[in-house]
Design a protein around this motif. Structure first.
Motif, PDB file in Angstrom:
ATOM      1  N   GLY A   1     -27.213  49.642  -1.788  1.00  0.00           N
ATOM      2  CA  GLY A   1     -25.880  49.444  -2.351  1.00  0.00           C
ATOM      3  C   GLY A   1     -25.807  49.912  -3.786  1.00  0.00           C
ATOM      4  N   VAL A   2     -26.827  49.582  -4.566  1.00  0.00           N
ATOM      5  CA  VAL A   2     -26.873  50.022  -5.967  1.00  0.00           C
ATOM      6  C   VAL A   2     -26.932  51.548  -6.040  1.00  0.00           C
ATOM      7  CG1 VAL A   2     -28.261  50.014  -8.079  1.00  0.00           C
ATOM      8  CG2 VAL A   2     -27.882  47.879  -6.830  1.00  0.00           C
ATOM      9  N   ALA A   3     -27.780  52.155  -5.231  1.00  0.00           N
ATOM     10  CA  ALA A   3     -27.914  53.611  -5.255  1.00  0.00           C
ATOM     11  C   ALA A   3     -26.588  54.289  -4.936  1.00  0.00           C
ATOM     12  CB  ALA A   3     -28.996  54.061  -4.273  1.00  0.00           C
ATOM     13  N   PHE A   4     -25.917  53.835  -3.871  1.00  0.00           N
ATOM     14  CA  PHE A   4     -24.655  54.475  -3.489  1.00  0.00           C
ATOM     15  C   PHE A   4     -23.518  54.140  -4.449  1.00  0.00           C
ATOM     16  CE2 PHE A   4     -26.796  55.129   0.588  1.00  0.00           C
ATOM     17  CZ  PHE A   4     -26.422  56.441   0.852  1.00  0.00           C
ATOM     18  N   SER A   5     -23.544  52.980  -5.078  1.00  0.00           N
ATOM     19  CA  SER A   5     -22.464  52.629  -6.005  1.00  0.00           C
ATOM     20  C   SER A   5     -22.588  53.369  -7.333  1.00  0.00           C
ATOM     21  CB  SER A   5     -22.406  51.122  -6.243  1.00  0.00           C
ATOM     22  OG  SER A   5     -23.542  50.671  -6.942  1.00  0.00           O
TER      23      SER A   5
ATOM     24  N   CYS B   1     -22.463  59.268  -5.183  1.00  0.00           N
ATOM     25  CA  CYS B   1     -21.697  58.023  -5.257  1.00  0.00           C
ATOM     26  C   CYS B   1     -20.774  57.964  -4.042  1.00  0.00           C
ATOM     27  CB  CYS B   1     -20.890  57.986  -6.546  1.00  0.00           C
ATOM     28  SG  CYS B   1     -19.984  56.442  -6.774  1.00  0.00           S
ATOM     29  N   ASP B   2     -20.882  56.885  -3.269  1.00  0.00           N
ATOM     30  CA  ASP B   2     -20.097  56.700  -2.049  1.00  0.00           C
ATOM     31  C   ASP B   2     -19.788  55.213  -1.938  1.00  0.00           C
ATOM     32  OD1 ASP B   2     -19.199  56.295   0.593  1.00  0.00           O
ATOM     33  OD2 ASP B   2     -20.512  57.838   1.405  1.00  0.00           O
ATOM     34  N   LEU B   3     -18.571  54.837  -2.312  1.00  0.00           N
ATOM     35  CA  LEU B   3     -18.220  53.422  -2.344  1.00  0.00           C
ATOM     36  C   LEU B   3     -18.178  52.788  -0.958  1.00  0.00           C
ATOM     37  CD1 LEU B   3     -15.539  53.293  -5.195  1.00  0.00           C
ATOM     38  CD2 LEU B   3     -18.020  52.973  -5.321  1.00  0.00           C
ATOM     39  N   ILE B   4     -17.866  53.562   0.072  1.00  0.00           N
ATOM     40  CA  ILE B   4     -17.869  53.009   1.428  1.00  0.00           C
ATOM     41  C   ILE B   4     -19.293  52.620   1.813  1.00  0.00           C
ATOM     42  CG2 ILE B   4     -17.472  53.525   3.872  1.00  0.00           C
ATOM     43  CD1 ILE B   4     -15.090  55.287   2.936  1.00  0.00           C
ATOM     44  N   GLU B   5     -20.244  53.511   1.572  1.00  0.00           N
ATOM     45  CA  GLU B   5     -21.643  53.197   1.866  1.00  0.00           C
ATOM     46  C   GLU B   5     -22.147  52.061   0.977  1.00  0.00           C
ATOM     47  OE1 GLU B   5     -24.192  54.365   4.191  1.00  0.00           O
ATOM     48  OE2 GLU B   5     -22.249  54.703   5.136  1.00  0.00           O
ATOM     49  N   ALA B   6     -21.762  52.069  -0.294  1.00  0.00           N
ATOM     50  CA  ALA B   6     -22.180  51.003  -1.205  1.00  0.00           C
ATOM     51  C   ALA B   6     -21.693  49.647  -0.699  1.00  0.00           C
ATOM     52  CB  ALA B   6     -21.647  51.265  -2.610  1.00  0.00           C
ATOM     53  N   HIS B   7     -20.426  49.582  -0.315  1.00  0.00           N
ATOM     54  CA  HIS B   7     -19.852  48.327   0.187  1.00  0.00           C
ATOM     55  C   HIS B   7     -20.590  47.891   1.447  1.00  0.00           C
ATOM     56  CE1 HIS B   7     -16.972  45.534   1.984  1.00  0.00           C
ATOM     57  NE2 HIS B   7     -16.385  45.436   0.800  1.00  0.00           N
ATOM     58  N   LYS B   8     -20.866  48.840   2.338  1.00  0.00           N
ATOM     59  CA  LYS B   8     -21.592  48.525   3.576  1.00  0.00           C
ATOM     60  C   LYS B   8     -22.928  47.858   3.250  1.00  0.00           C
ATOM     61  CE  LYS B   8     -24.427  51.412   5.935  1.00  0.00           C
ATOM     62  NZ  LYS B   8     -24.794  52.621   6.698  1.00  0.00           N
ATOM     63  N   TRP B   9     -23.707  48.472   2.353  1.00  0.00           N
ATOM     64  CA  TRP B   9     -25.035  47.932   2.044  1.00  0.00           C
ATOM     65  C   TRP B   9     -24.946  46.603   1.302  1.00  0.00           C
ATOM     66  CZ3 TRP B   9     -28.452  49.541   5.106  1.00  0.00           C
ATOM     67  CH2 TRP B   9     -28.482  50.858   5.558  1.00  0.00           C
ATOM     68  N   PHE B  10     -23.990  46.476   0.379  1.00  0.00           N
ATOM     69  CA  PHE B  10     -23.822  45.189  -0.308  1.00  0.00           C
ATOM     70  C   PHE B  10     -23.384  44.111   0.681  1.00  0.00           C
ATOM     71  CE2 PHE B  10     -23.001  47.555  -4.505  1.00  0.00           C
ATOM     72  CZ  PHE B  10     -24.283  47.299  -4.984  1.00  0.00           C
ATOM     73  N   ASN B  11     -22.554  44.466   1.646  1.00  0.00           N
ATOM     74  CA  ASN B  11     -22.111  43.530   2.665  1.00  0.00           C
ATOM     75  C   ASN B  11     -23.311  43.051   3.492  1.00  0.00           C
ATOM     76  OD1 ASN B  11     -20.169  42.012   4.014  1.00  0.00           O
ATOM     77  ND2 ASN B  11     -19.729  43.631   5.468  1.00  0.00           N
TER      78      ASN B  11
ATOM     79  N   ARG C   1     -20.450  43.542  -4.136  1.00  0.00           N
ATOM     80  CA  ARG C   1     -19.526  43.971  -3.080  1.00  0.00           C
ATOM     81  C   ARG C   1     -18.083  43.846  -3.572  1.00  0.00           C
ATOM     82  NH1 ARG C   1     -20.041  40.365   1.936  1.00  0.00           N
ATOM     83  NH2 ARG C   1     -19.141  38.949   0.417  1.00  0.00           N
ATOM     84  N   ALA C   2     -17.765  42.742  -4.222  1.00  0.00           N
ATOM     85  CA  ALA C   2     -16.406  42.530  -4.737  1.00  0.00           C
ATOM     86  C   ALA C   2     -16.052  43.542  -5.816  1.00  0.00           C
ATOM     87  CB  ALA C   2     -16.264  41.108  -5.274  1.00  0.00           C
ATOM     88  N   GLU C   3     -17.009  43.862  -6.676  1.00  0.00           N
ATOM     89  CA  GLU C   3     -16.754  44.843  -7.732  1.00  0.00           C
ATOM     90  C   GLU C   3     -16.481  46.223  -7.148  1.00  0.00           C
ATOM     91  OE1 GLU C   3     -20.063  44.608 -10.418  1.00  0.00           O
ATOM     92  OE2 GLU C   3     -19.399  42.691 -11.239  1.00  0.00           O
ATOM     93  N   VAL C   4     -17.247  46.602  -6.145  1.00  0.00           N
ATOM     94  CA  VAL C   4     -17.036  47.889  -5.486  1.00  0.00           C
ATOM     95  C   VAL C   4     -15.682  47.885  -4.775  1.00  0.00           C
ATOM     96  CG1 VAL C   4     -17.861  49.343  -3.587  1.00  0.00           C
ATOM     97  CG2 VAL C   4     -19.482  48.459  -5.259  1.00  0.00           C
TER      98      VAL C   4
END
Length: 111
Positions: free
Chosen positions: A44-48, A56-66, A80-83
């Motif tokens: 999540g950190v890497a993608f965010s 940078c891919d916020l959809i992937e970041a959100h997925k991993w943080f979720n 996740r909320a910040e993204v």
């Protein structure tokens, strides 16, 4: 001598440039396939941030943080909320779909 960060089962270079971000992402994905919430969070950190060789891919970041949040990672819900603040409702829905898909695929492998 390289500085090494030790994570219970894995040793990894402290800086992504030591061996390249691809290796760190590959290691995180392997750990994620085993259900490691810290690996989910690291992805999540890497993608965010667009680091370690990924864009940078916020959809992937959100997925991993979720996934990290579901796995009990303490900091994941806040990240996740910040993204999500920078995403549309459709993007969030897509991230949630991808998280469910990941869980379904890894659950089938474990069975």
């Amino acid at each position: 001598m390289d500085t090494v960060r030790v994570n219970q089962d894995h040793a990894a270079p402290a800086a992504a440039n030591d061996f390249g971000g691809d290796m760190l992402i590959a290691e995180a994905l392997a750990c994620a396939a085993e259900g490691d919430a810290s690996a989910y969070f690291d992805l999540g950190v890497a993608f965010s941030t667009g680091s370690n060789g990924v864009a940078c891919d916020l959809i992937e970041a959100h997925k991993w943080f979720n996934l990290a949040a579901v796995g009990g990672h303490e900091d994941a819900p806040v990240c996740r909320a910040e993204v999500a603040d920078d995403m549309t409702a459709r993007e969030i829905a897509e991230a949630q779909r991808r998280a469910r898909q990941w869980l379904g695929a890894t659950t089938r492998k474990a069975a």
